[in-house]
Write a protein that holds these residues in place. Structure first.
Motif, PDB file in Angstrom:
ATOM      1  N   LEU A 169       0.812  -1.211   0.000  1.00  0.00           N
ATOM      2  CA  LEU A 169       0.000   0.000   0.000  1.00  0.00           C
ATOM      3  C   LEU A 169       0.847   1.263   0.000  1.00  0.00           C
ATOM      4  CD1 LEU A 169      -2.923  -0.998   2.415  1.00  0.00           C
ATOM      5  CD2 LEU A 169      -2.864  -1.045  -0.090  1.00  0.00           C
ATOM      6  N   ASP A 170       2.072   1.153   0.516  1.00  0.00           N
ATOM      7  CA  ASP A 170       2.949   2.326   0.471  1.00  0.00           C
ATOM      8  C   ASP A 170       3.315   2.673  -0.970  1.00  0.00           C
ATOM      9  OD1 ASP A 170       4.293  -0.103   0.352  1.00  0.00           O
ATOM     10  OD2 ASP A 170       6.142   0.690   1.211  1.00  0.00           O
ATOM     11  N   VAL A 171       3.314   1.664  -1.838  1.00  0.00           N
ATOM     12  CA  VAL A 171       3.633   1.881  -3.247  1.00  0.00           C
ATOM     13  C   VAL A 171       2.441   2.467  -3.993  1.00  0.00           C
ATOM     14  CG1 VAL A 171       4.259   0.733  -5.419  1.00  0.00           C
ATOM     15  CG2 VAL A 171       5.352   0.039  -3.277  1.00  0.00           C
ATOM     16  N   VAL A 172       1.233   1.971  -3.678  1.00  0.00           N
ATOM     17  CA  VAL A 172       0.061   2.375  -4.453  1.00  0.00           C
ATOM     18  C   VAL A 172      -0.594   3.657  -3.932  1.00  0.00           C
ATOM     19  CG1 VAL A 172      -0.362  -0.056  -4.978  1.00  0.00           C
ATOM     20  CG2 VAL A 172      -1.636   1.017  -3.125  1.00  0.00           C
ATOM     21  N   TYR A 173      -0.297   4.027  -2.695  1.00  0.00           N
ATOM     22  CA  TYR A 173      -0.965   5.176  -2.096  1.00  0.00           C
ATOM     23  C   TYR A 173      -0.796   6.464  -2.913  1.00  0.00           C
ATOM     24  CZ  TYR A 173      -2.857   8.112   1.650  1.00  0.00           C
ATOM     25  OH  TYR A 173      -3.621   8.986   2.366  1.00  0.00           O
ATOM     26  N   PRO A 174       0.406   6.770  -3.417  1.00  0.00           N
ATOM     27  CA  PRO A 174       0.541   7.997  -4.218  1.00  0.00           C
ATOM     28  C   PRO A 174      -0.338   7.991  -5.469  1.00  0.00           C
ATOM     29  CG  PRO A 174       2.689   7.220  -3.504  1.00  0.00           C
ATOM     30  CD  PRO A 174       1.714   6.132  -3.177  1.00  0.00           C
ATOM     31  N   VAL A 175      -0.560   6.823  -6.053  1.00  0.00           N
ATOM     32  CA  VAL A 175      -1.418   6.747  -7.236  1.00  0.00           C
ATOM     33  C   VAL A 175      -2.863   7.056  -6.854  1.00  0.00           C
ATOM     34  CG1 VAL A 175      -2.190   5.298  -9.149  1.00  0.00           C
ATOM     35  CG2 VAL A 175       0.122   5.007  -8.225  1.00  0.00           C
ATOM     36  N   LEU A 176      -3.290   6.537  -5.711  1.00  0.00           N
ATOM     37  CA  LEU A 176      -4.644   6.823  -5.237  1.00  0.00           C
ATOM     38  C   LEU A 176      -4.794   8.317  -4.944  1.00  0.00           C
ATOM     39  CD1 LEU A 176      -5.203   3.837  -2.749  1.00  0.00           C
ATOM     40  CD2 LEU A 176      -5.813   3.971  -5.168  1.00  0.00           C
ATOM     41  N   GLN A 177      -3.764   8.910  -4.338  1.00  0.00           N
ATOM     42  CA  GLN A 177      -3.797  10.350  -4.058  1.00  0.00           C
ATOM     43  C   GLN A 177      -3.924  11.159  -5.347  1.00  0.00           C
ATOM     44  OE1 GLN A 177      -0.170  10.677  -1.608  1.00  0.00           O
ATOM     45  NE2 GLN A 177      -1.468  11.551  -0.006  1.00  0.00           N
TER      46      GLN A 177
ATOM     47  N   ASP B  61     -24.557  11.561 -16.323  1.00  0.00           N
ATOM     48  CA  ASP B  61     -24.216  10.419 -17.172  1.00  0.00           C
ATOM     49  C   ASP B  61     -22.919  10.634 -17.947  1.00  0.00           C
ATOM     50  OD1 ASP B  61     -26.489   9.193 -16.288  1.00  0.00           O
ATOM     51  OD2 ASP B  61     -27.657   9.541 -18.110  1.00  0.00           O
ATOM     52  N   GLU B  62     -22.734  11.833 -18.487  1.00  0.00           N
ATOM     53  CA  GLU B  62     -21.555  12.078 -19.316  1.00  0.00           C
ATOM     54  C   GLU B  62     -20.249  12.025 -18.526  1.00  0.00           C
ATOM     55  OE1 GLU B  62     -23.535  16.142 -18.451  1.00  0.00           O
ATOM     56  OE2 GLU B  62     -24.146  14.094 -18.984  1.00  0.00           O
ATOM     57  N   ARG B  63     -20.324  12.190 -17.186  1.00  0.00           N
ATOM     58  CA  ARG B  63     -19.078  12.155 -16.415  1.00  0.00           C
ATOM     59  C   ARG B  63     -18.551  10.730 -16.245  1.00  0.00           C
ATOM     60  NH1 ARG B  63     -17.207  14.256 -10.431  1.00  0.00           N
ATOM     61  NH2 ARG B  63     -15.053  14.607 -11.056  1.00  0.00           N
ATOM     62  N   PHE B  64     -19.409   9.726 -16.412  1.00  0.00           N
ATOM     63  CA  PHE B  64     -18.920   8.347 -16.390  1.00  0.00           C
ATOM     64  C   PHE B  64     -17.809   8.178 -17.430  1.00  0.00           C
ATOM     65  CE2 PHE B  64     -23.117   6.681 -14.553  1.00  0.00           C
ATOM     66  CZ  PHE B  64     -22.560   6.433 -13.310  1.00  0.00           C
ATOM     67  N   ASP B  65     -18.032   8.717 -18.633  1.00  0.00           N
ATOM     68  CA  ASP B  65     -17.049   8.589 -19.712  1.00  0.00           C
ATOM     69  C   ASP B  65     -15.781   9.378 -19.435  1.00  0.00           C
ATOM     70  OD1 ASP B  65     -18.679   6.903 -21.218  1.00  0.00           O
ATOM     71  OD2 ASP B  65     -19.698   8.580 -22.168  1.00  0.00           O
ATOM     72  N   GLU B  66     -15.867  10.393 -18.592  1.00  0.00           N
ATOM     73  CA  GLU B  66     -14.676  11.153 -18.187  1.00  0.00           C
ATOM     74  C   GLU B  66     -13.895  10.406 -17.113  1.00  0.00           C
ATOM     75  OE1 GLU B  66     -13.944  14.771 -15.111  1.00  0.00           O
ATOM     76  OE2 GLU B  66     -15.597  15.046 -16.518  1.00  0.00           O
ATOM     77  N   LEU B  67     -14.605   9.856 -16.139  1.00  0.00           N
ATOM     78  CA  LEU B  67     -13.949   9.189 -15.020  1.00  0.00           C
ATOM     79  C   LEU B  67     -13.388   7.815 -15.394  1.00  0.00           C
ATOM     80  CD1 LEU B  67     -16.484  10.012 -12.143  1.00  0.00           C
ATOM     81  CD2 LEU B  67     -14.205  10.995 -12.464  1.00  0.00           C
ATOM     82  N   GLY B  68     -14.083   7.103 -16.284  1.00  0.00           N
ATOM     83  CA  GLY B  68     -13.663   5.749 -16.636  1.00  0.00           C
ATOM     84  C   GLY B  68     -12.210   5.644 -17.050  1.00  0.00           C
ATOM     85  N   PRO B  69     -11.752   6.432 -18.031  1.00  0.00           N
ATOM     86  CA  PRO B  69     -10.342   6.352 -18.437  1.00  0.00           C
ATOM     87  C   PRO B  69      -9.362   6.739 -17.326  1.00  0.00           C
ATOM     88  CG  PRO B  69     -11.665   7.388 -20.150  1.00  0.00           C
ATOM     89  CD  PRO B  69     -12.544   7.271 -18.943  1.00  0.00           C
ATOM     90  N   GLU B  70      -9.750   7.681 -16.469  1.00  0.00           N
ATOM     91  CA  GLU B  70      -8.868   8.086 -15.365  1.00  0.00           C
ATOM     92  C   GLU B  70      -8.684   6.943 -14.372  1.00  0.00           C
ATOM     93  OE1 GLU B  70      -7.066  10.672 -14.985  1.00  0.00           O
ATOM     94  OE2 GLU B  70      -7.865  12.066 -16.470  1.00  0.00           O
ATOM     95  N   VAL B  71      -9.768   6.283 -14.033  1.00  0.00           N
ATOM     96  CA  VAL B  71      -9.697   5.171 -13.091  1.00  0.00           C
ATOM     97  C   VAL B  71      -8.919   4.012 -13.704  1.00  0.00           C
ATOM     98  CG1 VAL B  71     -11.029   3.533 -11.722  1.00  0.00           C
ATOM     99  CG2 VAL B  71     -11.864   5.859 -12.001  1.00  0.00           C
ATOM    100  N   THR B  72      -9.163   3.736 -14.973  1.00  0.00           N
ATOM    101  CA  THR B  72      -8.455   2.654 -15.657  1.00  0.00           C
ATOM    102  C   THR B  72      -6.956   2.922 -15.703  1.00  0.00           C
ATOM    103  OG1 THR B  72     -10.395   2.250 -17.038  1.00  0.00           O
ATOM    104  CG2 THR B  72      -8.312   1.330 -17.801  1.00  0.00           C
ATOM    105  N   ARG B  73      -6.578   4.173 -16.013  1.00  0.00           N
ATOM    106  CA  ARG B  73      -5.158   4.530 -16.043  1.00  0.00           C
ATOM    107  C   ARG B  73      -4.502   4.290 -14.691  1.00  0.00           C
ATOM    108  NH1 ARG B  73      -2.560   7.855 -13.665  1.00  0.00           N
ATOM    109  NH2 ARG B  73      -4.412   8.972 -12.922  1.00  0.00           N
ATOM    110  N   ALA B  74      -5.174   4.721 -13.610  1.00  0.00           N
ATOM    111  CA  ALA B  74      -4.619   4.542 -12.264  1.00  0.00           C
ATOM    112  C   ALA B  74      -4.500   3.064 -11.911  1.00  0.00           C
ATOM    113  CB  ALA B  74      -5.497   5.273 -11.252  1.00  0.00           C
ATOM    114  N   ALA B  75      -5.503   2.276 -12.264  1.00  0.00           N
ATOM    115  CA  ALA B  75      -5.469   0.844 -11.961  1.00  0.00           C
ATOM    116  C   ALA B  75      -4.320   0.160 -12.698  1.00  0.00           C
ATOM    117  CB  ALA B  75      -6.802   0.200 -12.335  1.00  0.00           C
TER     118      ALA B  75
END
Length: 267
Positions: free
Chosen positions: A95-103, A240-254
């Protein structure tokens, strides 16, 4: 009442020994989930145990360092043993490694972010970043998230065939949590196909009314998901349109988290 039965661990009875261990873990979970010090009476009442049993368990946990006593109030709190165990788990989960990505994800989206790991029948939150917005939705570490009605859970089901089969096989109707929960296994299977195709999942007030979420899987080298992340926000901030904005951001972080984890690492 089972909670009032005497504890005879010295008899060598394995059932009673296992019961004592289970009760000790219940005491620790109570301290994990409740803030502040707790007295023996409160512990006994919360867990349905008698006072003598509770005293024995608490004394044993104090002796091992997992609880400590406030000498002024005579109440108890988590001790250094629990702290060191938590720190070890934190390291093992990387979690110390992934925490900055979550931030970073929380900063980019302005919303709360969770990381959860797959268990037999739920996703369990192990890390969170709270939104700075006064109106926000957060889930504390230890929260169990339903697999079929959350973006985090659906991301796990879409990229973990064994988990999907355990959840859906032999089930005709899924548990309804809100009026928007998908209870048809056929509908859920179809949605999981869509999630696999685009790489991210949604929760449209399916587990909590007024909350919308977007999730993505954290996958190992074989493409298997045992953890996932999710952005969570009040539905008023997620048209609804913000789903398409958030999806790529979450995928990139994952994907970034997946790449950061050591080879062979498993949640």
């Amino acid at each position: 009442m089972a909670g009032d039965e005497p504890d005879r661990t010295q008899s060598g009875n394995p059932v009673l020994g296992a019961q004592t261990i289970s009760r000790a873990f219940s005491v620790l979970r109570l301290f994990r989930d409740r803030r502040g010090d707790l007295g023996v009476g409160t512990i006994a009442k919360e867990l349905g145990l008698n006072l003598s049993t509770t005293h024995r368990i608490v004394r044993a946990l104090v002796a091992e360092g997992y609880l400590a006593q406030n000498t002024d109030s005579e109440r108890y709190y988590l001790g250094t043993g629990a702290l060191l165990l938590g720190q070890a788990a934190h390291r093992n989960f990387a979690l110390d490694v992934v925490y900055p990505v979550l931030q970073q994800l929380a900063a980019v989206t302005g919303e709360s972010v969770n990381l959860g790991v797959l268990t037999a029948d739920a996703a369990v939150v192990v890390e969170r970043i709270e939104s700075a917005e006064p109106l926000r939705f957060t889930q504390a570490p230890g929260t169990r998230v339903p697999l079929h009605a959350s973006s985090m859970g659906k991301a796990l089901l879409a990229f973990n065939a064994d988990a999907a089969e355990r959840t859906l096989k032999g089930t005709r109707r899924l548990h309804r949590l809100t009026a928007k929960t998908h209870v048809s296994t056929r509908e859920l299977r179809s949605e999981l196909d869509q999630i696999r195709a685009r790489g991210w999942s949604t929760d449209d007030e399916e587990s909590n009314l007024g909350v919308r979420c977007v999730g993505a899987p954290i996958r190992d080298g074989a493409g298997l998901a045992r953890a996932a992340i999710a952005v969570q926000a009040p539905s008023v901030r997620v048209p609804d349109e913000r789903f398409d904005e958030l999806g790529p951001e979450v995928t990139r972080a994952a994907k970034e988290i997946s790449a950061l984890l050591p080879p062979g690492h498993s949640f």
